[in-house]
Design an enzyme around this catalytic site. Structure first.
Site, PDB file in Angstrom:
ATOM      1  CE  LYS A 204     -11.107  11.950  43.600  1.00 54.53           C
ATOM      2  NZ  LYS A 204     -12.500  11.769  42.443  1.00 54.53           N
ATOM      3  CB  CYS A 258     -16.046   9.248  45.205  1.00 56.66           C
ATOM      4  SG  CYS A 258     -15.932   8.147  44.155  1.00 56.66           S
ATOM      5  CE1 TYR A 315     -23.370   7.994  43.636  1.00 61.08           C
ATOM      6  CE2 TYR A 315     -22.246   5.569  42.985  1.00 61.08           C
ATOM      7  CZ  TYR A 315     -22.349   7.273  43.272  1.00 61.08           C
ATOM      8  OH  TYR A 315     -21.345   8.063  41.819  1.00 61.08           O
TER       9      TYR A 315
HETATM   10  N1  SAJ Z   1     -26.281  13.545  47.695  1.00 56.67           N
HETATM   11  C1  SAJ Z   1     -26.715  14.030  48.790  1.00 56.67           C
HETATM   12  N2  SAJ Z   1     -26.905  15.654  48.882  1.00 56.67           N
HETATM   13  C2  SAJ Z   1     -26.429  16.466  47.900  1.00 56.67           C
HETATM   14  C3  SAJ Z   1     -25.297  15.638  46.368  1.00 56.67           C
HETATM   15  C4  SAJ Z   1     -25.151  14.483  46.986  1.00 56.67           C
HETATM   16  O1  SAJ Z   1     -27.381  13.231  49.369  1.00 56.67           O
HETATM   17  O2  SAJ Z   1     -26.619  17.540  47.938  1.00 56.67           O
HETATM   18  C5  SAJ Z   1     -25.524  12.106  47.635  1.00 56.67           C
HETATM   19  C6  SAJ Z   1     -26.288  11.471  46.899  1.00 56.67           C
HETATM   20  O3  SAJ Z   1     -27.488  11.289  46.613  1.00 56.67           O
HETATM   21  C7  SAJ Z   1     -25.191  10.324  46.369  1.00 56.67           C
HETATM   22  C8  SAJ Z   1     -23.755  10.933  47.599  1.00 56.67           C
HETATM   23  O4  SAJ Z   1     -24.131  12.014  47.978  1.00 56.67           O
HETATM   24  O5  SAJ Z   1     -25.659   9.270  47.681  1.00 56.67           O
HETATM   25  C9  SAJ Z   1     -22.822  11.162  46.552  1.00 56.67           C
HETATM   26  O6  SAJ Z   1     -23.400  11.880  44.820  1.00 56.67           O
HETATM   27  P1  SAJ Z   1     -22.408  13.054  44.009  1.00 56.67           P
HETATM   28  O7  SAJ Z   1     -23.567  13.112  42.940  1.00 56.67           O
HETATM   29  O8  SAJ Z   1     -22.177  13.535  45.091  1.00 56.67           O
HETATM   30  O9  SAJ Z   1     -20.923  12.666  43.875  1.00 56.67           O
HETATM   31  P2  SAJ Z   1     -20.192  11.178  43.198  1.00 56.67           P
HETATM   32  O10 SAJ Z   1     -20.052  10.030  44.011  1.00 56.67           O
HETATM   33  O11 SAJ Z   1     -21.036  10.203  42.154  1.00 56.67           O
HETATM   34  O12 SAJ Z   1     -19.238  11.686  42.134  1.00 56.67           O
HETATM   35  C10 SAJ Z   1     -18.051  12.692  43.396  1.00 56.67           C
HETATM   36  C11 SAJ Z   1     -17.774  13.312  42.785  1.00 56.67           C
HETATM   37  N3  SAJ Z   1     -17.042  15.305  43.735  1.00 56.67           N
HETATM   38  C12 SAJ Z   1     -18.015  15.400  44.072  1.00 56.67           C
HETATM   39  O13 SAJ Z   1     -18.749  16.603  43.914  1.00 56.67           O
HETATM   40  C13 SAJ Z   1     -16.775  16.197  44.605  1.00 56.67           C
HETATM   41  C14 SAJ Z   1     -16.621  13.489  41.519  1.00 56.67           C
HETATM   42  O14 SAJ Z   1     -16.665  14.146  40.773  1.00 56.67           O
HETATM   43  C15 SAJ Z   1     -15.674  12.871  41.559  1.00 56.67           C
HETATM   44  O15 SAJ Z   1     -14.993  12.381  40.670  1.00 56.67           O
HETATM   45  C16 SAJ Z   1     -16.049  11.119  42.272  1.00 56.67           C
HETATM   46  O16 SAJ Z   1     -17.043  11.426  43.546  1.00 56.67           O
HETATM   47  C17 SAJ Z   1     -15.178  10.498  42.420  1.00 56.67           C
HETATM   48  O17 SAJ Z   1     -14.590   9.321  41.930  1.00 56.67           O
HETATM   49  O18 SAJ Z   1     -14.500  10.842  43.947  1.00 56.67           O
END
Ligand code: SAJ
Length: 438
Positions: A204, A258, A315
């Site tokens: 995880k 996360c 976020y």
């Molecule tokens: N972000 C970037 N660049 C990218 C992708 C994302 O800067 O290329 C930033 C976003 O703007 C945001 C952050 O990363 O601030 C996180 O966003 P996200 O959409 O990547 O992820 P979360 O935090 O909403 O959800 C993640 C997911 N994990 C993965 O994709 C590995 C989700 O599947 C998990 O269940 C969740 O974390 C969790 O609960 O752990």
């Protein structure tokens, strides 16, 4: 078979999971210390935003299969889905997990299952949960089955992902893992892989760390390209034409509960070994300051008080969640520079500098910063908005807007990951100086 399931923690994970089990015929006892959550749920209402969750919860409550309480009750299975926040010094705060585990002890019976869903540092199930559950007098692994089954759902599409994502089930022994797998097979339509609890915990954290490290790489690339004078977004697009390359997107930082949190749980455990992970966290955490510094450069030639209008503060796009949002830090940094600030975010109801009306927010502004790429911002009429502004400048931190459209509306366009106009201004200044010297 109809089981009685007690879910402790009715947040972003506990609530959808409860509703899912309930709508598949199980009797679910939802437990939360927040009376507001409990009251709302018993009326069939929810206080968080997640597409279609309200409908599922209402149906589950109406069917009589889902009821909420402030204390646990006897059940066949217990699921702990409480938060594991991070402390100021970047350590996992396990208070809620500990309390939740202690709270269920008086209700445990022979044959019960206890499942930890909260993202937790390696060893939590074995070294924190098991010793607490042993107080029940039950033989762990023989009379009480224990394991860790982390959620993997993406906010915004939780319900679909709960059903269709593969799932990892880590048991403290094989039997525990198999029993937990059987329970989740109620609604999980994808593969479920069994392993040890500690392996599941590491999986995880590592999934989110993988993403965090990759985003850090993209953010570093953005800084490199700004320096070299090329466009990072073009580099990424072209690199990603390679069949085995997938560079992520740079941006103003990484938020959420996360990616911005889980890697620290690994660093906390073995700081001398988790070097890349730590550096990536620091790189991503440096982005709000980077955006602030570039803003200062954009403002170099503007005299007097300067006003910044920030578009988006959550976020990530199209949700109302502000947890660990890097934009909150950006706002504080810009405040320190004594800029006037206004913020527009259609998803947020309350925050300092928040302005509902876009035109009011842009009034006398010198710069728009696109911080979150909410779909709502696609429809902005820049001809109209520009009329309200003192200086028409746009700093796009997400490569979201079309430079040409903005130029047509008279905007100077600056892009994160690209050298940007301010350097052209720099050069003009340099030339002026040369002319004067001559
Ligand atoms: N972000 C970037 N660049 C990218 C992708 C994302 O800067 O290329 C930033 C976003 O703007 C945001 C952050 O990363 O601030 C996180 O966003 P996200 O959409 O990547 O992820 P979360 O935090 O909403 O959800 C993640 C997911 N994990 C993965 O994709 C590995 C989700 O599947 C998990 O269940 C969740 O974390 C969790 O609960 O752990």
């Amino acid at each position: 078979m109809k089981e009685k399931i007690c879910v402790v923690g009715l947040g972003y994970i506990g609530l959808p999971t409860s509703a899912m089990f309930a709508s598949h015929g199980h009797e679910v006892i939802g437990v939360d210390v927040n009376e507001e959550v409990v009251k709302a749920l018993n009326k069939g209402e929810i206080i968080i935003e997640e597409p279609y969750l309200d409908i599922l919860v209402q149906a589950a409550v109406t069917s009589g299969n889902l009821k909420a309480y402030t204390e646990p009750k006897e059940a066949d299975a217990f699921i702990l889905a409480v938060p594991t926040p991070i402390t100021k010094d970047k350590k996992a705060d396990m208070t809620y997990v500990k309390k939740a585990a202690e709270a269920i002890v008086p209700y445990l019976k022979k044959g019960n299952l206890v499942i930890l869903e909260s993202t937790s540092p390696t060893g939590t199930t074995q070294d924190l949960i098991v010793p607490i559950l042993e107080k029940s007098g039950l033989k762990i692994g023989e009379e009480l089955y224990v394991g860790h089954s982390p959620e993997r759902v993406l906010p915004g599409q939780i319900l679909m992902e709960l059903v269709h994502n593969n799932r990892i089930i880590g048991g403290i022994n094989k039997e525990s893992a198999e029993k937990i797998k059987e329970l989740y097979s109620t609604f999980v339509k994808s593969e479920m892989y069994t392993t040890t609890a500690t392996t599941a915990e590491m999986c995880k954290m590592m999934e989110n760390t993988f993403r965090d490290v990759n985003i850090a790489l993209a953010n570093e690339l953005a800084k490199l390209c700004e320096n070299i004078g090329i466009n990072a977004w073009e580099v990424i697009e072209l690199c990603n034409k390679h069949p085995r390359v997938n560079i992520h997107q740079p941006g103003p930082g990484v938020g959420g509960h996360c990616l911005a949190v889980d890697p620290w749980f690994i660093v906390e455990k073995l700081p001398e070994l988790a070097n890349i992970i730590k550096l990536s966290r620091d790189t991503n955490d440096s982005m709000p300051e980077h955006v602030c510094k570039r803003t200062e450069k954009i403002f170099k030639d503007i005299e007097g008080t300067k006003k910044v209008t920030i578009l988006g503060i959550t976020y990530k796009p199209n949700i109302d969640d502000m947890r660990e949002s890097p934009i909150l830090e950006l706002v504080d940094l810009l405040e320190e520079k004594n800029y006037d600030i206004s913020i527009v975010d259609p998803y947020v109801k309350e925050y300092k500098h928040l302005e509902k009306d876009m035109k009011k927010a842009a009034k006398d502004s010198d710069l728009l910063i696109l911080a979150v790429n909410h779909n709502d911002f696609k429809g902005i009429n820049f001809d109209e908005l520009g009329k309200e502004m003192r200086n028409k400048k746009m700093f796009d931190t997400r490569n979201y807007f079309d430079q040409e459209t903005l130029s047509k509306s008279g905007f100077e366009y600056y892009l994160l990951g690209e050298k940007g106009n301010q350097y052209i201004v720099d050069q003009k200044d340099a030339l002026k100086e040369i002319a004067v010297t001559k």
